[in-house]
Design a protein around this motif. Structure first.
Motif, mmCIF file in Angstrom:
data_model
loop_
_atom_site.group_PDB
_atom_site.id
_atom_site.type_symbol
_atom_site.label_atom_id
_atom_site.label_comp_id
_atom_site.label_asym_id
_atom_site.label_seq_id
_atom_site.Cartn_x
_atom_site.Cartn_y
_atom_site.Cartn_z
ATOM 1 N N LEU A 118 31.925 -43.365 -22.148
ATOM 2 C CA LEU A 118 31.839 -42.347 -23.185
ATOM 3 C C LEU A 118 30.428 -42.275 -23.762
ATOM 4 O O LEU A 118 29.920 -41.190 -24.056
ATOM 5 N N GLU A 119 29.790 -43.432 -23.879
ATOM 6 C CA GLU A 119 28.411 -43.447 -24.363
ATOM 7 C C GLU A 119 27.494 -42.708 -23.396
ATOM 8 O O GLU A 119 26.629 -41.917 -23.813
ATOM 9 N N ASN A 120 27.666 -42.933 -22.080
ATOM 10 C CA ASN A 120 26.861 -42.214 -21.091
ATOM 11 C C ASN A 120 27.111 -40.715 -21.142
ATOM 12 O O ASN A 120 26.192 -39.909 -20.985
ATOM 13 N N LEU A 121 28.375 -40.322 -21.369
ATOM 14 C CA LEU A 121 28.700 -38.904 -21.451
ATOM 15 C C LEU A 121 28.014 -38.258 -22.656
ATOM 16 O O LEU A 121 27.439 -37.160 -22.554
ATOM 17 N N LEU A 122 28.058 -38.935 -23.799
ATOM 18 C CA LEU A 122 27.420 -38.381 -24.989
ATOM 19 C C LEU A 122 25.900 -38.337 -24.832
ATOM 20 O O LEU A 122 25.251 -37.396 -25.298
ATOM 21 N N GLU A 123 25.341 -39.348 -24.191
ATOM 22 C CA GLU A 123 23.903 -39.321 -23.935
ATOM 23 C C GLU A 123 23.535 -38.188 -22.986
ATOM 24 O O GLU A 123 22.487 -37.552 -23.127
ATOM 25 N N ALA A 124 24.413 -37.910 -22.005
ATOM 26 C CA ALA A 124 24.124 -36.830 -21.066
ATOM 27 C C ALA A 124 24.062 -35.481 -21.773
ATOM 28 O O ALA A 124 23.303 -34.591 -21.363
ATOM 29 N N LEU A 125 24.851 -35.313 -22.827
ATOM 30 C CA LEU A 125 24.799 -34.051 -23.576
ATOM 31 C C LEU A 125 23.432 -33.830 -24.194
ATOM 32 O O LEU A 125 22.962 -32.691 -24.321
ATOM 33 N N ALA A 126 22.777 -34.925 -24.609
ATOM 34 C CA ALA A 126 21.459 -34.784 -25.227
ATOM 35 C C ALA A 126 20.400 -34.364 -24.216
ATOM 36 O O ALA A 126 19.397 -33.750 -24.577
ATOM 37 N N PHE A 127 20.615 -34.693 -22.938
ATOM 38 C CA PHE A 127 19.638 -34.356 -21.897
ATOM 39 C C PHE A 127 20.172 -33.268 -20.976
ATOM 40 O O PHE A 127 19.716 -33.139 -19.831
ATOM 41 N N ALA A 128 21.124 -32.467 -21.470
ATOM 42 C CA ALA A 128 21.767 -31.469 -20.614
ATOM 43 C C ALA A 128 20.754 -30.473 -20.049
ATOM 44 O O ALA A 128 20.807 -30.127 -18.855
ATOM 45 N N GLU A 129 19.820 -30.004 -20.865
ATOM 46 C CA GLU A 129 18.868 -29.001 -20.385
ATOM 47 C C GLU A 129 17.990 -29.566 -19.274
ATOM 48 O O GLU A 129 17.647 -28.860 -18.320
ATOM 49 N N ASP A 130 17.588 -30.837 -19.399
ATOM 50 C CA ASP A 130 16.740 -31.430 -18.357
ATOM 51 C C ASP A 130 17.526 -31.699 -17.080
ATOM 52 O O ASP A 130 16.982 -31.585 -15.967
ATOM 53 N N VAL A 144 21.903 -36.805 -10.167
ATOM 54 C CA VAL A 144 21.996 -36.583 -11.615
ATOM 55 C C VAL A 144 22.116 -37.903 -12.360
ATOM 56 O O VAL A 144 21.513 -38.100 -13.425
ATOM 57 N N GLY A 145 22.880 -38.834 -11.794
ATOM 58 C CA GLY A 145 23.038 -40.119 -12.461
ATOM 59 C C GLY A 145 21.730 -40.861 -12.607
ATOM 60 O O GLY A 145 21.419 -41.421 -13.666
ATOM 61 N N LEU A 146 20.923 -40.864 -11.524
ATOM 62 C CA LEU A 146 19.626 -41.529 -11.589
ATOM 63 C C LEU A 146 18.675 -40.802 -12.533
ATOM 64 O O LEU A 146 17.879 -41.431 -13.242
ATOM 65 N N LYS A 147 18.751 -39.446 -12.533
ATOM 66 C CA LYS A 147 17.901 -38.685 -13.447
ATOM 67 C C LYS A 147 18.261 -38.973 -14.905
ATOM 68 O O LYS A 147 17.388 -39.031 -15.777
ATOM 69 N N LEU A 148 19.555 -39.173 -15.173
ATOM 70 C CA LEU A 148 19.965 -39.512 -16.539
ATOM 71 C C LEU A 148 19.420 -40.875 -16.946
ATOM 72 O O LEU A 148 18.909 -41.045 -18.069
ATOM 73 N N LEU A 149 19.515 -41.854 -16.053
ATOM 74 C CA LEU A 149 18.959 -43.171 -16.355
ATOM 75 C C LEU A 149 17.455 -43.089 -16.593
ATOM 76 O O LEU A 149 16.911 -43.738 -17.494
ATOM 77 N N GLU A 150 16.792 -42.282 -15.781
ATOM 78 C CA GLU A 150 15.345 -42.125 -15.944
ATOM 79 C C GLU A 150 15.014 -41.473 -17.287
ATOM 80 O O GLU A 150 14.080 -41.900 -17.990
#
Length: 522
Positions: free
Chosen positions: A319-331, A339-345
């Motif tokens: 759930l934490e990863n999902l909420l963090e992904a919302l913050a970087f949705a545009e990128d 996408v998973g690696l881009k989110l970690l980056e």
């Protein structure tokens, strides 16, 4: 009396059966050391004149005592609490400074008070400590603070106030103007301990929730019509065809029906009525607290929500990863693969911040008013060598400036420690260094800064000479004056971060970890 515009305000009430310790004001100006001009005695003479003396200590700040009874706190209209932008004309809006508080029971008036929000005194035990500010007060400084606000029974008569008195001494007992930020604290009007005698009132008549039928009404106005923001806005020149409702909408974001003539002034009004249910409790304290740590605000908030929303079928980490992904949705939308690696980056990059590490000089092309890199291959080789010499000189200036900044910050921190050594606590005097030794260190540091300033000025002269030499290397056909942008071809110019970020040397530092504390607030 004229036409009035009634502006609703929100009114809160806290009912206490007994005394309660709550969070204290952020700053206590009664701790300021001073000499009483009346008797010449020193007060708080053992307190160092530093901010640590006045500020409340985090997690040790439950020092404000609320008495039993009903505590009323009214908000101000949003239009009067908005701070202007730095480039906007005008300052913080003036707010109403007179409030009539009426307690009624069964439709009949039981008691009434008048709250003078701008009243200043030195001996009013119920007032809010307010620092002496020469621009806000008429009387000369005698004590470093005053006590702001008072309440009076309506039966005691109407006070003359600042505008109704011809006595300068009486007029000096009031602030020139009252705002929602007071002495500069953004939460002054919204935090009850800051303004309990200014935008609040304590009624000790009830030791529990008042019975059904009890109501409190609050009516606020400006004692000086010349400070009424509505009267000032409607009295200003405006375009033909602009009605007074249009002025309200533009100036305050208020909506009012055009019912004829414009109002002459505004009043604020709020009401709270009690209708307690059987067995209702006013004790809203709880133990729903938590501490969450993250490298970024979004990460700390995601960690908190991941725990409190754990019943949605996801483990907290997912759930934490999902909420963090919302913050970087545009990128992430532009990266359909990995996408998973881009989110970690992206999350890793967000834990660092870029800081400038110096300025670079460059030859730019200003044709048609657009800055662009010049083609150095079309210029003599000596231009490149001169430009490199200029950048070396500029780097030396940047290093000298950074060193000066660090030395000055260190000097301030050492002075702060020196003040603590001069006024150590009685219980631990022996654990502090000798103040004379600390003072010797301060003087040595000040002398070092003076030498570094002279060195920085010399480096600045070397840089200016290098710039003049570099500009002299440009061929005559490419030389440009500062005031001739349209006809010029090439010039040596500073690279500003906002205009040419690529030419701004940067380095990255880890962001400071953030701590999020969640709790139940009554």
């Amino acid at each position: 009396m004229g036409r009035l515009l009634v502006v609703p305000v929100h009114l809160d009430a806290l009912c206490l059966a007994g005394e309660r310790q709550v969070k204290e004001p952020f700053t206590d100006f009664t701790r300021l050391p001073y000499t009483d001009p009346a008797d010449g005695h020193d007060h708080q003479a053992d307190m160092p004149y530093v901010s640590e003396t006045l500020l409340s200590v985090p997690f040790q700040d439950q020092g404000f005592r609320l008495k039993a009874g009903v505590h009323l706190h009214w908000s101000l209209p949003d239009a009067l609490t908005r701070l202007p932008s730095p480039d906007a004309a005008g300052g913080v809006p003036v707010v109403p400074n007179r409030w009539l508080v009426t307690r009624s029971a069964g439709g009949a008036v039981a008691q009434q008070w008048v709250v003078e929000s701008d009243f200043l005194a030195e001996d009013n035990a119920g007032g809010v400590p307010y620092p002496y500010i020469a621009d806000q007060m008429d009387e000369p400084e005698q004590l470093p603070y005053r006590l702001l606000g008072r309440r009076m029974p309506l039966t005691a008569g109407r006070p003359a106030g600042r505008t109704g008195s011809a006595d300068p001494a009486e007029r000096a007992r009031y602030l020139r103007a009252l705002t929602a930020v007071g002495y500069g604290e953004p939460t002054f009007a919204s935090f009850y301990p800051h303004c309990h005698s200014v935008f609040g009132l304590h009624d000790p008549a009830f030791r529990e929730v008042p019975p059904q039928g009890v109501t409190y009404d609050v009516l606020g106005w400006y004692e000086d019509l010349g400070q009424d923001v509505l009267a000032v806005a409607l009295g200003a020149p405006r375009d033909a065809g602009t009605g007074w409702p249009d002025v309200l909408r533009a100036a305050f974001r208020w909506t009012a029906a055009d019912s004829g003539a414009a109002p002459d002034r505004m009043v604020c009004w709020g009401r709270i009525a009690f209708a307690p249910a059987a067995g209702e409790s006013q004790d809203t304290t709880g133990d729903d607290t938590g501490v969450w740590v993250g490298n970024t605000p979004t990460e700390a908030l995601a960690a908190h929500l991941g725990a409190v929303l754990g019943d949605v079928g996801l483990v907290p980490d997912d759930l934490e990863n999902l909420l963090e992904a919302l913050a970087f949705a545009e990128d992430l939308e532009s990266a359909p693969l990995d996408v998973g690696l881009k989110l970690l980056e992206a999350r890793h990059a967000d834990t660092f911040r870029a800081v400038p590490s110096g300025n670079l000089r460059a030859v730019t092309d200003e044709r048609a008013g657009q800055g662009a890199d010049a083609d150095l291959t079309a210029l003599p080789r000596a231009v490149g060598a001169a430009l490199n010499t200029l950048n070396v000189a500029q780097a030396a200036c940047d290093r000298a400036g950074a060193e000066l900044t660090g030395l000055r910050l260190e000097l301030y921190a050492d002075w702060y420690r020196y003040m603590l050594c001069v006024y150590p606590p009685d219980t631990s005097r022996d654990s502090y260094p000798n103040p004379d030794q600390v003072l010797f260190h301060l003087r040595r540091q000040a002398a070092l800064i003076t030498r570094r300033v002279d060195r920085a000025e010399a480096l600045g002269q070397d840089r200016d000479a290098a710039r003049a030499a570099a500009e002299a290397q440009l061929p005559d056909g490419y030389r440009q004056l500062e005031d001739d942008i349209t006809r010029g071809r090439k010039k040596i110019s500073d690279i500003q971060p906002a205009d040419r970020a690529a030419r701004r040397a940067t380095r990255h530092k880890p962001s400071t970890e953030l701590v999020l504390v969640s709790m139940t607030v009554c």
